[in-house]
Scaffold this motif. Structure first.
Motif: not given
Length: 76
Positions: A71-76
């Motif tokens: 999820a963190e990579s997706l948000e970036r």
């Protein structure tokens, strides 16, 4: 080499030859590329909506989900 050191094309092993082959399959030529280039202003003006629709579409594919990873990579 870490995945973060590679482009998406390198991770997916997509070569310039493969891009050409895919363009041929779609009958996509220089005229089409020029037409799309002319849409740059429209896309720029609507970039938030374009990005949102893009991610809605690509996240339906398992391969893309594995590439993004979390999820963190997706948000970036």
């Amino acid at each position: 080499m870490k995945r973060t050191d590679q482009t998406l094309m390198e991770q997916m092993k997509i070569t310039p030859k493969e891009i050409s082959r895919r363009k041929e399959l779609l009958a996509f030529d220089d005229k089409d590329a020029k037409f799309l280039s002319g849409l740059k202003g429209i896309v720029t003006d609507n970039i938030e909506q374009v990005v949102q629709l893009f991610y809605q579409q690509i996240l339906s594919f398992d391969d893309i989900d594995r590439i993004i990873g979390d999820a963190e990579s997706l948000e970036r």
